[in-house]
Scaffold this motif. Structure first.
Motif, PDB file in Angstrom:
ATOM      1  N   SER A 393      13.324 -14.371   9.439  1.00 11.84           N
ATOM      2  CA  SER A 393      13.252 -13.153  10.247  1.00 11.84           C
ATOM      3  C   SER A 393      14.552 -12.366  10.238  1.00 11.84           C
ATOM      4  O   SER A 393      14.563 -11.205  10.664  1.00 11.84           O
ATOM      5  N   LEU A 394      15.626 -12.970   9.766  1.00 13.68           N
ATOM      6  CA  LEU A 394      16.896 -12.255   9.717  1.00 13.68           C
ATOM      7  C   LEU A 394      16.888 -11.214   8.603  1.00 13.68           C
ATOM      8  O   LEU A 394      16.350 -11.440   7.511  1.00 13.68           O
ATOM      9  N   LYS A 395      17.468 -10.043   8.891  1.00 14.66           N
ATOM     10  CA  LYS A 395      17.479  -8.965   7.896  1.00 14.66           C
ATOM     11  C   LYS A 395      18.331  -9.327   6.677  1.00 14.66           C
ATOM     12  O   LYS A 395      18.059  -8.895   5.558  1.00 14.66           O
ATOM     13  N   GLU A 396      19.351 -10.111   6.851  1.00 13.16           N
ATOM     14  CA  GLU A 396      20.250 -10.434   5.745  1.00 13.16           C
ATOM     15  C   GLU A 396      19.685 -11.508   4.821  1.00 13.16           C
ATOM     16  O   GLU A 396      20.230 -11.771   3.751  1.00 13.16           O
ATOM     17  N   THR A 397      18.627 -12.155   5.258  1.00 16.58           N
ATOM     18  CA  THR A 397      18.088 -13.272   4.489  1.00 16.58           C
ATOM     19  C   THR A 397      17.311 -12.756   3.274  1.00 16.58           C
ATOM     20  O   THR A 397      16.523 -11.803   3.394  1.00 16.58           O
ATOM     21  N   PRO A 398      17.505 -13.373   2.109  1.00 14.96           N
ATOM     22  CA  PRO A 398      16.718 -12.967   0.924  1.00 14.96           C
ATOM     23  C   PRO A 398      15.241 -13.339   1.097  1.00 14.96           C
ATOM     24  O   PRO A 398      14.880 -14.096   1.997  1.00 14.96           O
ATOM     25  N   GLU A 399      14.408 -12.778   0.192  1.00 10.15           N
ATOM     26  CA  GLU A 399      12.961 -12.999   0.296  1.00 10.15           C
ATOM     27  C   GLU A 399      12.604 -14.459   0.063  1.00 10.15           C
ATOM     28  O   GLU A 399      11.740 -15.000   0.736  1.00 10.15           O
ATOM     29  N   LYS A 400      13.270 -15.086  -0.927  1.00  9.40           N
ATOM     30  CA  LYS A 400      13.022 -16.494  -1.207  1.00  9.40           C
ATOM     31  C   LYS A 400      14.332 -17.264  -1.005  1.00  9.40           C
ATOM     32  O   LYS A 400      15.377 -16.859  -1.528  1.00  9.40           O
ATOM     33  N   PHE A 401      14.199 -18.394  -0.308  1.00 10.47           N
ATOM     34  CA  PHE A 401      15.407 -19.169  -0.017  1.00 10.47           C
ATOM     35  C   PHE A 401      15.003 -20.604   0.318  1.00 10.47           C
ATOM     36  O   PHE A 401      13.817 -20.902   0.509  1.00 10.47           O
ATOM     37  N   GLN A 402      15.994 -21.435   0.419  1.00 12.29           N
ATOM     38  CA  GLN A 402      15.794 -22.805   0.923  1.00 12.29           C
ATOM     39  C   GLN A 402      17.026 -23.171   1.776  1.00 12.29           C
ATOM     40  O   GLN A 402      18.107 -22.609   1.607  1.00 12.29           O
ATOM     41  N   ILE A 403      16.752 -24.110   2.674  1.00 16.34           N
ATOM     42  CA  ILE A 403      17.817 -24.510   3.602  1.00 16.34           C
ATOM     43  C   ILE A 403      18.279 -25.902   3.202  1.00 16.34           C
ATOM     44  O   ILE A 403      17.464 -26.816   3.042  1.00 16.34           O
ATOM     45  N   VAL A 404      19.592 -26.062   3.020  1.00 18.86           N
ATOM     46  CA  VAL A 404      20.156 -27.335   2.575  1.00 18.86           C
ATOM     47  C   VAL A 404      21.264 -27.773   3.535  1.00 18.86           C
ATOM     48  O   VAL A 404      21.898 -26.942   4.197  1.00 18.86           O
ATOM     49  N   THR A 405      21.449 -29.083   3.618  1.00 21.72           N
ATOM     50  CA  THR A 405      22.568 -29.623   4.393  1.00 21.72           C
ATOM     51  C   THR A 405      23.774 -29.736   3.485  1.00 21.72           C
ATOM     52  O   THR A 405      23.655 -29.745   2.255  1.00 21.72           O
ATOM     53  N   ASN A 406      24.956 -29.850   4.096  1.00 17.01           N
ATOM     54  CA  ASN A 406      26.176 -29.876   3.306  1.00 17.01           C
ATOM     55  C   ASN A 406      26.508 -31.288   2.854  1.00 17.01           C
ATOM     56  O   ASN A 406      26.770 -31.548   1.676  1.00 17.01           O
ATOM     57  N   PHE A 407      26.513 -32.270   3.795  1.00 16.43           N
ATOM     58  CA  PHE A 407      26.879 -33.630   3.423  1.00 16.43           C
ATOM     59  C   PHE A 407      26.113 -34.611   4.293  1.00 16.43           C
ATOM     60  O   PHE A 407      26.219 -34.566   5.530  1.00 16.43           O
ATOM     61  N   PRO A 408      25.335 -35.432   3.672  1.00 16.41           N
ATOM     62  CA  PRO A 408      25.020 -35.392   2.218  1.00 16.41           C
ATOM     63  C   PRO A 408      24.114 -34.188   1.908  1.00 16.41           C
ATOM     64  O   PRO A 408      23.306 -33.783   2.748  1.00 16.41           O
TER      65      PRO A 408
END
Length: 445
Positions: A393-408
């Motif tokens: 829902s954020l305007k800055e977010t691209p149309e396609k994305f994925q959410i990842v953790t940093n470590f691990p």
């Protein structure tokens, strides 16, 4: 004006005088008359002598001809040469002629009456031409059987075909009508027509068509040419754009006389034939020029049509490209609006953010691809789909994305799949009370 002592000209002499002037082009009537008188009013001899004089050739027609010649000048444009039968000589000859004269008159009179009467009883079968080529070929076979194969080359076709060929090739056509029953026919065919000099002369200068008047085709031509006696020859050529009889030779003519007469007719009409050839050549050149112009016009027209077609194709291609670009812009605009609407809908459907003092809440900091940081609180028992919808829902977010953790480093399964239709909760995903998650752009992939 003629001197008073000069004799008055007869009608036949006046016609010869006018014909001689027409053939030679002399303007002085007195000179024409003197020339004809020198040649005993033999127009053929006078014309030939005049031509010889113009060419610087010695006169060969000064002596009077051995056989009396008559010139038919009924139509001054058609040269007519008639050979009279020799008169009887001596007392015995005249006696025989006078004794046989009544019998001949009676015979030919009765024959004519019989033929005239026969026409009313039975129409002349020669009036119906059913096989003209067969008539000509039959005559040729009969002629060769009787007189041999040494003869001028006969045209093996109809009279009309011979006329057409002579007209097309601009050649003289000599027509011979064969009278089977005439008393002079055999002598003419054996002594004159089959002589070597005559057949060579005819074969090299003209087409030669012949047929018997006893055949329908020959009879039809006889009715058209209206011969007076046999043997009969007619010279035909293209004159004033029409096939015209320019010479008629009738009677028993000797080889040398025949060649002289044909030569005279040819030379007297050569200017007409040359004029026809020049006109035809001009017409052919004009036709060729017109054809070349037409071809050049067609080539230019085809080139212009090709240019116009190429121009239309380029315009059509440009229009299609512009239309494609316009459709692409419209599609992109629709996609953008749809994406905005979807983002707004997802934003409206998000559950409310829990308060700061809620012990079951998780504080998550999202780091976006443009390095922007966004912070929000979620409950442990909420699905990972909720945080995905929030980021979406954020305007800055691209149309396609994925959410990842940093470590691990791991990709959070925020969206349902066939293996996992219900994504896990934040607690099941192993998130702690404070997390930093990275939003990875997948648009280019």
């Amino acid at each position: 004006m003629a001197a008073p002592e000069e004799q008055e000209l007869s009608q036949a002499q006046t016609e010869k005088l006018l014909q001689f002037q027409d053939l030679t082009g002399l303007e002085s009537m007195d000179q024409c008359r003197r020339t004809l008188e020198q040649h005993n009013w033999n127009i053929e001899a006078a014309v030939q002598d005049r031509l010889n004089e113009q060419e610087g050739v010695p006169s060969v027609f000064s002596p009077p001809p051995a056989r009396p010649l008559q010139v038919n000048t009924t139509d001054h444009r058609v040269y007519s040469y008639i050979v009279s039968r020799p008169q009887p000589r001596g007392l015995l000859g005249w006696s025989y002629y006078l004794i046989m004269l009544p019998f001949r008159i009676t015979y030919y009179t009765l024959l004519d009456v019989f033929r005239f009467a026969l026409r009313f009883i039975r129409p002349d079968p020669r009036g119906r031409v059913t096989d003209p080529v067969g008539d000509v070929m039959s005559f040729i076979r009969n002629f060769e059987e009787k007189y041999g194969r040494s003869h001028p080359v006969f045209y093996q076709g109809t009279y009309s075909q011979a006329l057409n060929d002579a007209k097309r090739e601009l050649r003289y056509l000599l027509v011979y009508l064969h009278g089977d029953d005439h008393q002079d026919t055999d002598e003419f065919c054996r002594s004159t027509l089959c002589s070597e000099e005559v057949l060579t002369f005819i074969n090299t200068r003209m087409l030669f068509w012949a047929c018997s008047t006893s055949k329908p085709e020959g009879y039809r031509v006889s009715q058209a040419l209206r011969e007076n006696t046999y043997p009969f020859l007619a010279m035909i050529m293209l004159k004033d754009r029409k096939m015209t009889v320019v010479g008629r030779l009738e009677g028993l003519i000797q080889p040398e006389d025949l060649i002289n007469q044909l030569t005279f007719i040819i030379e007297a009409n050569q200017t007409y034939l040359m004029s026809e050839r020049l006109e035809r050549e001009e017409r052919n050149q004009t036709q060729v020029l017109r054809q070349q112009q037409d071809e050049a016009y067609q080539a230019s027209l085809l080139a212009d049509q090709a240019k116009e077609k190429k121009k239309r194709e380029e315009q059509e291609q440009k229009r299609q490209e512009e239309e494609k670009a316009r459709q692409s812009i419209l599609a992109e605009e629709r996609r953008r609006r749809t994406l905005e609407e979807e983002k707004e809908r997802k934003s409206e459907c998000l559950p409310p953010e829990p308060p700061l003092d809620d012990q079951d809440s998780v504080k998550i900091v999202f780091k976006l691809p443009n390095n922007t940081r966004v912070e929000r609180r979620f409950l442990f028992d909420q699905s990972l789909t909720v945080i995905y919808d929030f980021v979406f829902s954020l305007k800055e977010t691209p149309e396609k994305f994925q959410i990842v953790t940093n470590f691990p480093r791991r990709v959070l399964p925020c969206l349902p799949t066939e293996e996992q239709p219900n994504p896990p909760t934040l607690l099941d995903a192993g998130l702690s009370r404070t997390e930093v998650l990275f939003v990875q752009d997948l648009t280019d992939d």
